[in-house]
Write a protein that holds these residues in place. Structure first.
Motif, short mmCIF file in Angstrom:
data_model
loop_
_atom_site.label_atom_id
_atom_site.label_comp_id
_atom_site.label_asym_id
_atom_site.label_seq_id
_atom_site.Cartn_x
_atom_site.Cartn_y
_atom_site.Cartn_z
N MET A 45 130.33 -25.56 36.35
CA MET A 45 130.43 -25.14 34.16
C MET A 45 131.43 -24.21 33.80
O MET A 45 132.01 -23.89 34.15
N TYR A 46 131.30 -24.86 32.78
CA TYR A 46 132.50 -23.90 32.03
C TYR A 46 132.28 -23.30 30.15
O TYR A 46 131.19 -23.76 30.22
N LEU A 47 132.28 -22.04 30.68
CA LEU A 47 132.49 -21.34 29.31
C LEU A 47 133.60 -21.08 28.66
O LEU A 47 134.50 -20.85 28.87
N LEU A 48 133.33 -21.24 27.35
CA LEU A 48 134.20 -21.74 26.17
C LEU A 48 133.69 -20.51 24.67
O LEU A 48 132.03 -20.46 24.21
N GLY A 49 135.13 -20.17 24.15
CA GLY A 49 134.34 -19.41 22.93
C GLY A 49 135.87 -19.76 22.09
O GLY A 49 136.75 -19.82 22.43
N LYS A 50 136.04 -17.87 22.22
CA LYS A 50 137.42 -17.47 21.06
C LYS A 50 137.80 -19.07 20.33
O LYS A 50 137.47 -19.23 19.00
N ALA A 51 138.87 -19.81 21.24
CA ALA A 51 140.10 -20.78 20.53
C ALA A 51 138.70 -21.93 19.44
O ALA A 51 139.05 -22.55 18.65
N LEU A 52 137.77 -22.35 20.90
CA LEU A 52 137.14 -22.90 20.27
C LEU A 52 136.57 -22.58 18.65
O LEU A 52 136.22 -24.16 17.92
N GLY A 53 136.30 -21.67 18.01
CA GLY A 53 135.86 -22.14 16.54
C GLY A 53 136.98 -21.75 15.43
O GLY A 53 137.23 -21.79 14.49
#
Length: 401
Positions: free
Chosen positions: A250-258
């Motif tokens: 499982m990857y948890l992504l955020g920050k740069a994704l937006g």
């Protein structure tokens, strides 16, 4: 009072003091540079803790946002919209996974991962109800919600917020033996940052992450990688785990994704894992909204070219060579990191990390301190080499080198 002083005084009086920002008031920004309300320019060497990997005011991202603003910005998940399927499909493909569960903030992604791992543990692994355990690493930073700070070892993040959420086991970061010893039949997941950002950009020993992958696979435990800060190009690869050839469950992504435009986060995994959810069991009003999907789709397209990863690798090598030279002197005691991301430990005799950050601010460079005399350097991936070198020159001047 100056415009800056008025703004700082008003913020001090009317906002809760959950942050201790440097006394600069930003008005505009472009690329790797920010300009304050007095017209003074600053080189941004923090990039919003990696939320601004593609720089301030990136034209591709702003164009994508503007186009979507004219169409539809929110439907809630009560209805489908025409950007959602593409977002989920393309993000899953980028990650080499099958399913996406979109949220908004990084902390929400971590909370979602905790719920996912527990539900998988009960429905798939067969852990007795209420007995699921998740192993985390000491000195972690996964957010500031009540559940997340329950497994923090940072007194500032944790103190005075109890009672704490049970179900977590904390082991030393980088210690495979301790991790193996902590695993039981009720362990459902190991949640780790491939590089610990808030702790000072700590890179684990070589082979550690591959060892975690092997252990979790052997014990039927999910390996959950929090790539919210380390992912999406920051370390010179799309994901920091790629440096050890590791693919998590499982990857948890955020920050740069937006793209620094809107908050976007996601849990990305297999159908066997995210397939445990049924309608009504989890969700978010704004998660996967049309505006967020439009911006994130452009981020994914930019990452597919590989140019940002390559740039982070090349400039990162240069950054660490230069910082390594500083580490050979009296002012810098250690340098850690990977790609365009570094933790620099300053000799406490020269000042705290906060004091060094303030001196750099006076010279037109913005960084952030953490844990005593450590500063973090994480510029936007679009920074020019000459600008990066100028920023390093200011650091040398502050350190008396």
């Amino acid at each position: 009072m100056s415009t800056t002083e008025n703004a700082l005084a008003s913020a001090e009086a009317h906002s809760a003091h959950t942050y201790h920002p440097l006394p600069v008031v930003v008005a505009t920004a472009d690329g790797a540079w920010m300009t304050d309300v007095e017209g003074r320019r600053y080189l941004d060497l923090l990039a919003g803790y990696s939320a601004l990997n593609f720089g301030h005011g990136n034209r591709r991202l702003l164009d994508a946002a503007r186009a979507q603003l004219e169409r539809v910005t929110l439907t809630s998940r009560a209805f489908q919209h025409d950007r959602f399927a593409d977002f989920c499909t393309q993000l899953a493909e980028l990650c080499g996974m099958e399913m996406v569960l979109p949220m908004n903030t990084g902390a929400e992604a971590v909370e979602t991962a905790v719920k996912t791992a527990r539900k998988w543990g009960y429905r798939v692994k067969g852990v007795p109800d209420g007995m699921a355990k998740i192993i985390v690493a000491a000195d972690n930073f996964h957010g500031r919600t009540t559940t997340v700070i329950s497994f923090s070892t940072d007194p500032e993040a944790r103190a005075d917020y109890g009672p704490y959420t049970p179900g977590f086991e904390i082991v030393p970061y980088g210690d495979l033996t301790a991790l193996a010893d902590a695993m039981t039949e009720n362990t459902v997941a190991v949640l780790l940052e491939p590089i610990q950002g808030e702790a000072g950009v700590l890179v684990p020993p070589s082979g550690y992450l591959a060892g975690v992958r092997e252990l979790t696979r052997e014990r039927n435990v999910l390996f959950v990688a929090d790539e919210i800060q380390s992912g999406l190009g920051r370390t010179g690869r799309t994901f920091a785990l790629e440096h050890e050839g590791v693919v998590p469950d499982m990857y948890l992504l955020g920050k740069a994704l937006g793209g620094g435009v809107v908050p976007v986060s996601a849990v990305v995994s297999s159908a066997a894992v995210l397939g445990v959810f049924r309608p009504g069991e989890h969700g978010s009003t704004f998660g996967g909204n049309p505006l967020a999907c439009a911006v994130a789709l452009e981020v994914i397209a930019m990452l597919r070219t590989g140019e940002y990863q390559e740039r982070a690798a090349e400039l990162g090598d240069h950054l660490h060579r230069e910082l390594g030279l500083l580490a050979g002197g009296d002012a810098v005691t250690a340098v850690r990191g990977r790609g365009l991301w570094a933790g620099v430990d300053i000799d406490p005799g020269l000042g705290t990390g906060r004091e060094i950050s303030e001196k750099l601010m006076d010279r037109g460079v913005l960084v952030k301190d953490t844990h005593g005399s450590t500063i973090r350097i994480a510029p936007p991936l679009v920074i020019g080499k000459e600008d990066l070198d100028w920023g390093l020159d200011q650091l040398r001047a502050v350190l008396g080198g």
